[in-house]
Design a protein around this motif. Structure first.
Motif, PDB file in Angstrom:
ATOM      1  N   PRO A 198      11.449  13.828  -5.324  1.00  0.00           N
ATOM      2  CA  PRO A 198      10.143  13.278  -5.691  1.00  0.00           C
ATOM      3  C   PRO A 198       9.391  12.826  -4.434  1.00  0.00           C
ATOM      4  O   PRO A 198       9.991  12.384  -3.458  1.00  0.00           O
ATOM      5  N   LEU A 199       8.079  12.955  -4.488  1.00  0.00           N
ATOM      6  CA  LEU A 199       7.259  12.611  -3.336  1.00  0.00           C
ATOM      7  C   LEU A 199       7.437  11.151  -2.932  1.00  0.00           C
ATOM      8  O   LEU A 199       7.430  10.822  -1.746  1.00  0.00           O
ATOM      9  N   TRP A 200       7.655  10.256  -3.915  1.00  0.00           N
ATOM     10  CA  TRP A 200       7.810   8.842  -3.573  1.00  0.00           C
ATOM     11  C   TRP A 200       9.045   8.629  -2.704  1.00  0.00           C
ATOM     12  O   TRP A 200       9.029   7.776  -1.822  1.00  0.00           O
ATOM     13  N   GLN A 201      10.109   9.410  -2.927  1.00  0.00           N
ATOM     14  CA  GLN A 201      11.290   9.293  -2.069  1.00  0.00           C
ATOM     15  C   GLN A 201      11.005   9.831  -0.673  1.00  0.00           C
ATOM     16  O   GLN A 201      11.451   9.256   0.322  1.00  0.00           O
ATOM     17  N   ALA A 202      10.249  10.924  -0.612  1.00  0.00           N
ATOM     18  CA  ALA A 202       9.913  11.509   0.683  1.00  0.00           C
ATOM     19  C   ALA A 202       9.024  10.575   1.499  1.00  0.00           C
ATOM     20  O   ALA A 202       8.982  10.666   2.718  1.00  0.00           O
ATOM     21  N   ILE A 203       8.323   9.669   0.836  1.00  0.00           N
ATOM     22  CA  ILE A 203       7.468   8.717   1.537  1.00  0.00           C
ATOM     23  C   ILE A 203       8.220   7.419   1.840  1.00  0.00           C
ATOM     24  O   ILE A 203       8.197   6.919   2.972  1.00  0.00           O
ATOM     25  N   LEU A 204       8.898   6.857   0.841  1.00  0.00           N
ATOM     26  CA  LEU A 204       9.507   5.535   1.013  1.00  0.00           C
ATOM     27  C   LEU A 204      10.750   5.541   1.905  1.00  0.00           C
ATOM     28  O   LEU A 204      10.973   4.587   2.646  1.00  0.00           O
ATOM     29  N   VAL A 205      11.546   6.587   1.848  1.00  0.00           N
ATOM     30  CA  VAL A 205      12.760   6.612   2.676  1.00  0.00           C
ATOM     31  C   VAL A 205      12.419   6.613   4.169  1.00  0.00           C
ATOM     32  O   VAL A 205      12.935   5.770   4.917  1.00  0.00           O
ATOM     33  N   PRO A 206      11.529   7.496   4.646  1.00  0.00           N
ATOM     34  CA  PRO A 206      11.171   7.416   6.065  1.00  0.00           C
ATOM     35  C   PRO A 206      10.470   6.101   6.428  1.00  0.00           C
ATOM     36  O   PRO A 206      10.672   5.568   7.522  1.00  0.00           O
ATOM     37  N   ALA A 207       9.653   5.576   5.507  1.00  0.00           N
ATOM     38  CA  ALA A 207       8.981   4.300   5.782  1.00  0.00           C
ATOM     39  C   ALA A 207      10.012   3.179   5.929  1.00  0.00           C
ATOM     40  O   ALA A 207       9.906   2.335   6.829  1.00  0.00           O
ATOM     41  N   LEU A 265       0.825  -1.218   0.000  1.00  0.00           N
ATOM     42  CA  LEU A 265       0.000   0.000   0.000  1.00  0.00           C
ATOM     43  C   LEU A 265       0.858   1.266   0.000  1.00  0.00           C
ATOM     44  O   LEU A 265       0.573   2.225  -0.731  1.00  0.00           O
ATOM     45  N   VAL A 266       1.908   1.281   0.810  1.00  0.00           N
ATOM     46  CA  VAL A 266       2.799   2.444   0.849  1.00  0.00           C
ATOM     47  C   VAL A 266       3.497   2.624  -0.493  1.00  0.00           C
ATOM     48  O   VAL A 266       3.603   3.741  -1.014  1.00  0.00           O
ATOM     49  N   ALA A 267       3.959   1.533  -1.080  1.00  0.00           N
ATOM     50  CA  ALA A 267       4.659   1.620  -2.360  1.00  0.00           C
ATOM     51  C   ALA A 267       3.723   2.107  -3.473  1.00  0.00           C
ATOM     52  O   ALA A 267       4.100   2.960  -4.289  1.00  0.00           O
ATOM     53  N   VAL A 268       2.491   1.591  -3.510  1.00  0.00           N
ATOM     54  CA  VAL A 268       1.535   2.019  -4.541  1.00  0.00           C
ATOM     55  C   VAL A 268       1.217   3.504  -4.378  1.00  0.00           C
ATOM     56  O   VAL A 268       1.191   4.259  -5.357  1.00  0.00           O
ATOM     57  N   PHE A 269       0.981   3.937  -3.144  1.00  0.00           N
ATOM     58  CA  PHE A 269       0.708   5.352  -2.905  1.00  0.00           C
ATOM     59  C   PHE A 269       1.901   6.218  -3.299  1.00  0.00           C
ATOM     60  O   PHE A 269       1.747   7.247  -3.956  1.00  0.00           O
ATOM     61  N   ALA A 270       3.088   5.798  -2.896  1.00  0.00           N
ATOM     62  CA  ALA A 270       4.283   6.597  -3.163  1.00  0.00           C
ATOM     63  C   ALA A 270       4.572   6.696  -4.650  1.00  0.00           C
ATOM     64  O   ALA A 270       4.874   7.776  -5.168  1.00  0.00           O
ATOM     65  N   LEU A 271       4.498   5.583  -5.351  1.00  0.00           N
ATOM     66  CA  LEU A 271       4.812   5.601  -6.778  1.00  0.00           C
ATOM     67  C   LEU A 271       3.724   6.288  -7.596  1.00  0.00           C
ATOM     68  O   LEU A 271       3.970   6.721  -8.719  1.00  0.00           O
ATOM     69  N   GLY A 272       2.530   6.416  -7.033  1.00  0.00           N
ATOM     70  CA  GLY A 272       1.467   7.133  -7.715  1.00  0.00           C
ATOM     71  C   GLY A 272       1.580   8.639  -7.562  1.00  0.00           C
ATOM     72  O   GLY A 272       0.775   9.390  -8.111  1.00  0.00           O
ATOM     73  N   ASN A 273       2.565   9.112  -6.821  1.00  0.00           N
ATOM     74  CA  ASN A 273       2.771  10.544  -6.584  1.00  0.00           C
ATOM     75  C   ASN A 273       4.208  10.931  -6.938  1.00  0.00           C
ATOM     76  O   ASN A 273       5.031  11.168  -6.062  1.00  0.00           O
ATOM     77  N   PRO A 274       4.515  11.056  -8.244  1.00  0.00           N
ATOM     78  CA  PRO A 274       5.900  11.324  -8.655  1.00  0.00           C
ATOM     79  C   PRO A 274       6.309  12.798  -8.623  1.00  0.00           C
ATOM     80  O   PRO A 274       7.470  13.112  -8.863  1.00  0.00           O
ATOM     81  N   GLN A 275       5.391  13.720  -8.333  1.00  0.00           N
ATOM     82  CA  GLN A 275       5.732  15.142  -8.387  1.00  0.00           C
ATOM     83  C   GLN A 275       6.785  15.504  -7.336  1.00  0.00           C
ATOM     84  O   GLN A 275       6.904  14.863  -6.305  1.00  0.00           O
ATOM     85  N   ALA A 276       7.540  16.546  -7.628  1.00  0.00           N
ATOM     86  CA  ALA A 276       8.603  17.006  -6.729  1.00  0.00           C
ATOM     87  C   ALA A 276       7.998  17.815  -5.584  1.00  0.00           C
ATOM     88  O   ALA A 276       7.030  18.556  -5.769  1.00  0.00           O
ATOM     89  N   VAL A 277       8.576  17.635  -4.416  1.00  0.00           N
ATOM     90  CA  VAL A 277       8.149  18.393  -3.232  1.00  0.00           C
ATOM     91  C   VAL A 277       9.389  18.918  -2.520  1.00  0.00           C
ATOM     92  O   VAL A 277      10.477  18.373  -2.647  1.00  0.00           O
ATOM     93  N   ASP A 278       9.204  19.999  -1.772  1.00  0.00           N
ATOM     94  CA  ASP A 278      10.283  20.523  -0.937  1.00  0.00           C
ATOM     95  C   ASP A 278      10.147  19.895   0.448  1.00  0.00           C
ATOM     96  O   ASP A 278       9.076  19.918   1.052  1.00  0.00           O
ATOM     97  N   VAL A 279      11.251  19.340   0.936  1.00  0.00           N
ATOM     98  CA  VAL A 279      11.261  18.707   2.249  1.00  0.00           C
ATOM     99  C   VAL A 279      12.183  19.509   3.149  1.00  0.00           C
ATOM    100  O   VAL A 279      13.362  19.711   2.830  1.00  0.00           O
ATOM    101  N   ASN A 280      11.634  19.989   4.271  1.00  0.00           N
ATOM    102  CA  ASN A 280      12.412  20.755   5.232  1.00  0.00           C
ATOM    103  C   ASN A 280      13.074  19.766   6.194  1.00  0.00           C
ATOM    104  O   ASN A 280      12.383  19.021   6.893  1.00  0.00           O
ATOM    105  N   LEU A 281      14.392  19.733   6.222  1.00  0.00           N
ATOM    106  CA  LEU A 281      15.136  18.798   7.063  1.00  0.00           C
ATOM    107  C   LEU A 281      15.431  19.459   8.403  1.00  0.00           C
ATOM    108  O   LEU A 281      16.402  20.181   8.573  1.00  0.00           O
ATOM    109  N   TRP A 282      14.568  19.219   9.345  1.00  0.00           N
ATOM    110  CA  TRP A 282      14.651  19.770  10.687  1.00  0.00           C
ATOM    111  C   TRP A 282      15.796  19.111  11.426  1.00  0.00           C
ATOM    112  O   TRP A 282      16.048  17.931  11.189  1.00  0.00           O
TER     113      TRP A 282
END
Length: 92
Positions: A38-47, A12-29
Motif C-alpha cells: 500500500p502507498l501509505w507503507q511506501a510513504i510512512l516506512v521511509p519517513a 501531514l505525512v500521516a494524513v497524506f499517506a493514509l489518504g492514499n491506500p492504493q497498492a503500488v509497486d516499489v523497486n528495491l534498489w
C-alpha cells in the motif's frame, strides 16, 4: 519549537499517506526486487526510518557536547581549587 514542527510534519505525512491506500509497486534498489505494498507503507516506512536516522545523529551530537561539557567542568574545578590554594594566607 522543534517538537511542534516535527509533530506538524508527522501529522501531514500521516494524513497524506493514509489518504492514499492504493497498492503500488516499489523497486528495491540495487537488487532490483519489486514489492507491492500500500502507498501509505511506501510513504510512512521511509519517513520513520529518516526520522530515526535524524534522531541518532542528533543524539550523537548531544553526546559529544555533554562529554565536552563534563571535561570543561572538570578543568574549571581544578583551576578553582588551584586558585583557592593560592589565596590562603601562609603561616610565617
Amino acid at each position: 519549537m522543534g517538537i511542534v514542527v516535527t509533530l506538524i510534519l508527522a501529522v501531514l505525512v500521516a494524513v497524506f499517506a493514509l489518504g492514499n491506500p492504493q497498492a503500488v509497486d516499489v523497486n528495491l534498489w540495487p537488487r532490483g526486487w519489486v514489492a507491492e505494498m500500500p502507498l501509505w507503507q511506501a510513504i510512512l516506512v521511509p519517513a520513520a526510518l529518516a526520522f530515526l536516522a535524524g534522531a541518532l545523529v542528533a543524539s550523537g551530537a548531544g553526546l559529544r557536547k555533554r562529554r565536552r561539557l563534563a571535561e570543561l567542568e572538570q578543568a574549571s574545578r581544578l583551576m578553582e581549587a588551584e586558585l583557592a590554594s593560592r589565596d590562603k594566607p601562609r603561616r610565617a
